[in-house]
Design an enzyme around this catalytic site. Structure first.
Site, PDB file in Angstrom:
ATOM      1  CB  SER A  78    -104.639  28.905 -17.745  1.00 13.04           C
ATOM      2  OG  SER A  78    -104.588  29.880 -16.737  1.00 13.04           O
ATOM      3  CG  HIS A  92    -103.684  27.015 -21.987  1.00 12.02           C
ATOM      4  ND1 HIS A  92    -104.050  25.985 -21.168  1.00 12.02           N
ATOM      5  CD2 HIS A  92    -102.931  27.841 -21.221  1.00 12.02           C
ATOM      6  CE1 HIS A  92    -103.543  26.182 -19.962  1.00 12.02           C
ATOM      7  NE2 HIS A  92    -102.858  27.293 -19.972  1.00 12.02           N
ATOM      8  CG  ASN A 150    -104.705  24.509 -15.992  1.00 14.63           C
ATOM      9  OD1 ASN A 150    -103.686  23.922 -15.621  1.00 14.63           O
ATOM     10  ND2 ASN A 150    -104.676  25.722 -16.496  1.00 14.63           N
TER      11      ASN A 150
HETATM   12  N1  3HC Z   1     -85.516  27.386 -24.733  1.00 15.00           N
HETATM   13  C1  3HC Z   1     -85.009  26.232 -25.222  1.00 15.00           C
HETATM   14  N2  3HC Z   1     -84.425  25.295 -24.437  1.00 15.00           N
HETATM   15  C2  3HC Z   1     -84.367  25.548 -23.112  1.00 15.00           C
HETATM   16  C3  3HC Z   1     -84.890  26.722 -22.555  1.00 15.00           C
HETATM   17  C4  3HC Z   1     -85.480  27.662 -23.415  1.00 15.00           C
HETATM   18  N3  3HC Z   1     -86.021  28.807 -22.966  1.00 15.00           N
HETATM   19  N4  3HC Z   1     -84.687  26.688 -21.216  1.00 15.00           N
HETATM   20  C5  3HC Z   1     -84.052  25.534 -20.952  1.00 15.00           C
HETATM   21  N5  3HC Z   1     -83.859  24.857 -22.097  1.00 15.00           N
HETATM   22  C6  3HC Z   1     -83.190  23.566 -22.281  1.00 15.00           C
HETATM   23  C7  3HC Z   1     -82.024  23.473 -21.339  1.00 15.00           C
HETATM   24  O1  3HC Z   1     -80.888  24.039 -21.971  1.00 15.00           O
HETATM   25  C8  3HC Z   1     -81.911  21.979 -21.093  1.00 15.00           C
HETATM   26  O2  3HC Z   1     -81.068  21.393 -22.040  1.00 15.00           O
HETATM   27  P1  3HC Z   1     -79.931  20.332 -21.569  1.00 15.00           P
HETATM   28  O3  3HC Z   1     -80.685  19.258 -20.855  1.00 15.00           O
HETATM   29  O4  3HC Z   1     -79.368  19.912 -22.882  1.00 15.00           O
HETATM   30  O5  3HC Z   1     -79.018  21.134 -20.717  1.00 15.00           O
HETATM   31  C9  3HC Z   1     -83.299  21.437 -21.391  1.00 15.00           C
HETATM   32  O6  3HC Z   1     -84.059  22.518 -21.951  1.00 15.00           O
HETATM   33  C10 3HC Z   1     -83.986  20.924 -20.189  1.00 15.00           C
HETATM   34  O7  3HC Z   1     -83.742  21.804 -19.092  1.00 15.00           O
HETATM   35  P2  3HC Z   1     -83.850  21.292 -17.605  1.00 15.00           P
HETATM   36  O8  3HC Z   1     -82.616  20.624 -17.144  1.00 15.00           O
HETATM   37  O9  3HC Z   1     -84.400  22.420 -16.774  1.00 15.00           O
HETATM   38  O10 3HC Z   1     -84.937  20.180 -17.860  1.00 15.00           O
HETATM   39  P3  3HC Z   1     -85.534  19.017 -17.045  1.00 15.00           P
HETATM   40  O11 3HC Z   1     -85.177  17.765 -17.682  1.00 15.00           O
HETATM   41  O12 3HC Z   1     -85.304  19.201 -15.588  1.00 15.00           O
HETATM   42  O13 3HC Z   1     -87.098  19.291 -17.346  1.00 15.00           O
HETATM   43  C11 3HC Z   1     -89.142  20.432 -17.317  1.00 15.00           C
HETATM   44  C12 3HC Z   1     -87.671  20.502 -17.008  1.00 15.00           C
HETATM   45  C13 3HC Z   1     -89.385  20.334 -18.813  1.00 15.00           C
HETATM   46  C14 3HC Z   1     -89.757  21.724 -16.789  1.00 15.00           C
HETATM   47  C15 3HC Z   1     -89.742  19.155 -16.657  1.00 15.00           C
HETATM   48  O14 3HC Z   1     -89.391  19.115 -15.312  1.00 15.00           O
HETATM   49  C16 3HC Z   1     -91.235  19.115 -16.753  1.00 15.00           C
HETATM   50  O15 3HC Z   1     -91.817  18.714 -17.761  1.00 15.00           O
HETATM   51  N6  3HC Z   1     -91.918  19.544 -15.657  1.00 15.00           N
HETATM   52  C17 3HC Z   1     -93.381  19.629 -15.638  1.00 15.00           C
HETATM   53  C18 3HC Z   1     -93.785  20.966 -16.159  1.00 15.00           C
HETATM   54  C19 3HC Z   1     -95.273  21.090 -16.274  1.00 15.00           C
HETATM   55  O16 3HC Z   1     -96.044  20.234 -15.887  1.00 15.00           O
HETATM   56  N7  3HC Z   1     -95.696  22.221 -16.829  1.00 15.00           N
HETATM   57  C20 3HC Z   1     -97.079  22.516 -16.994  1.00 15.00           C
HETATM   58  C21 3HC Z   1     -97.469  23.442 -15.915  1.00 15.00           C
HETATM   59  S1  3HC Z   1     -99.178  23.789 -15.953  1.00 15.00           S
HETATM   60  C22 3HC Z   1     -99.304  25.091 -16.965  1.00 15.00           C
HETATM   61  O17 3HC Z   1     -98.361  25.616 -17.483  1.00 15.00           O
HETATM   62  C23 3HC Z   1    -100.670  25.548 -17.210  1.00 15.00           C
HETATM   63  C24 3HC Z   1    -100.908  26.923 -16.689  1.00 15.00           C
HETATM   64  O18 3HC Z   1    -102.120  27.352 -17.226  1.00 15.00           O
HETATM   65  C25 3HC Z   1    -101.014  26.999 -15.185  1.00 15.00           C
END
Ligand code: 3HC
Length: 283
Positions: free
Chosen positions: A119, A140, A190
């Site tokens: 990243s 990424h 980022n």
């Molecule tokens: N594989 C497949 N499916 C999965 C899984 C996996 N490993 N883990 C969970 N799931 C499924 C779950 O079973 C769930 O299904 P269901 O709703 O049918 O039960 C579904 O995915 C969603 O799970 P959650 O209930 O945890 O989902 P949310 O609706 O709460 O969403 C989230 C979670 C997608 C993380 C959402 O909150 C989001 O988009 N958050 C923001 C994340 C973000 O901004 N990430 C970027 C970070 S920055 C980065 O990464 C860059 C780095 O360089 C720093």
């Protein structure tokens, strides 16, 4: 170029997600970890995740078995001698990554593409560490990898069109949406996200509002899926601080400097979900 066999270096938070999506998309995946114990832990984490999806009715038992059958782990980088693509997902350490890319260049077949999930490291430096700079790029992914749809395809000034095209096609094949960005520190997401997260810490430090209210404000007022502190805990405070430091080093703009509270929480080992405590507690 047809990519069939994929190597992933590191099977931690990001690496295991990349292994999972690649194996579920039908690719043979060999991941490399530092010790036998980490290989076992990585395989266990993948099995647990896929079993969880079966238990929730989101994946057929056969698809789980097929995906697991396509995954293998090793401690030897030399075992990557038959791969078409490597995605490196080690810790963010430029010197270590440069060294690893030089080794990969000696090990992998001449046609193989060498990608980094970095990243914040310099992808051009990784390319320059190899004898195939045209085939080195950034891929990424975002955390959590199985759920986040985006992959930034990072193109250096040395990149070859064919390698970028093949990597982009592979990104689509694993079910993600590619966007292309130049190799400039922090890329697109980022570059925009980190100053926002650092500003959230600053306004909290200045006593503007509580953690919960800042999170609720951004979630409900802007429609973000999670507030900044929930997201910082998910990403890891150490990762956020590292990215901020690299950005500050590169651009020398105060808005990228890690705020004092972030530094102290990292020193205190309060890194977020992974240590059970960050801005929130996870017991
Ligand atoms: N594989 C497949 N499916 C999965 C899984 C996996 N490993 N883990 C969970 N799931 C499924 C779950 O079973 C769930 O299904 P269901 O709703 O049918 O039960 C579904 O995915 C969603 O799970 P959650 O209930 O945890 O989902 P949310 O609706 O709460 O969403 C989230 C979670 C997608 C993380 C959402 O909150 C989001 O988009 N958050 C923001 C994340 C973000 O901004 N990430 C970027 C970070 S920055 C980065 O990464 C860059 C780095 O360089 C720093």
């Amino acid at each position: 170029m047809a990519i069939k066999n994929v190597g992933v270096i590191g099977c931690g938070l990001m690496g295991s997600g990349i292994v999972q999506v690649a194996a579920q998309a039908g690719f043979q995946v060999l991941f490399v970890e530092a010790t036998d114990e980490l290989v076992t832990r990585g395989l266990g984490r993948l099995r647990e995740t896929l079993e969880g999806l079966v238990a929730k009715g989101k994946l057929e038992a056969k698809a789980r078995d097929d995906a697991l059958g396509r995954i293998a782990g090793t401690t030897r980088l030399d075992d990557l001698k038959g791969v078409d693509l490597v995605v490196e997902a080690m810790t963010e350490n430029q010197a270590l990554k440069n060294e690893t890319f030089a080794k990969l260049d000696r090990i992998c077949p001449p046609h193989a593409i060498l990608a980094s999930n970095t990243s914040s490291c310099n992808v051009t430096a990784l390319a320059a560490a190899t004898g195939r700079p045209g085939q080195v790029l950034g891929l990424h992914f975002f955390n959590p990898v199985p759920l986040m749809k985006l992959v930034e395809v990072v193109r250096t000034i040395l990149a070859a069109d064919a390698a970028v095209a093949a990597a982009t096609e592979w990104v689509r094949a694993v079910g993600k949406t590619p966007v292309q960005t130049k190799d400039a520190t922090a890329f697109i997401v980022n570059r925009l996200l980190v100053p926002y997260l650092l500003d959230a810490i600053r306004v909290y430090e200045h006593g503007l509002a509580s953690l919960e209210d800042i999170d609720a404000a951004m979630k409900l007022g802007c429609g973000y899926p999670m507030g900044p502190f929930t997201l910082l805990d998910l990403v890891g405070l150490d990762t956020a601080m590292y990215v901020a430091e690299v950005m500050f080093e590169e651009f020398r703009e105060p808005r990228y400097a890690p705020p004092p509270l972030l530094k102290r929480m990292v020193l205190a080992g309060q890194l977020g979900r992974k240590t059970g405590k960050g801005f929130y507690s996870y017991s």
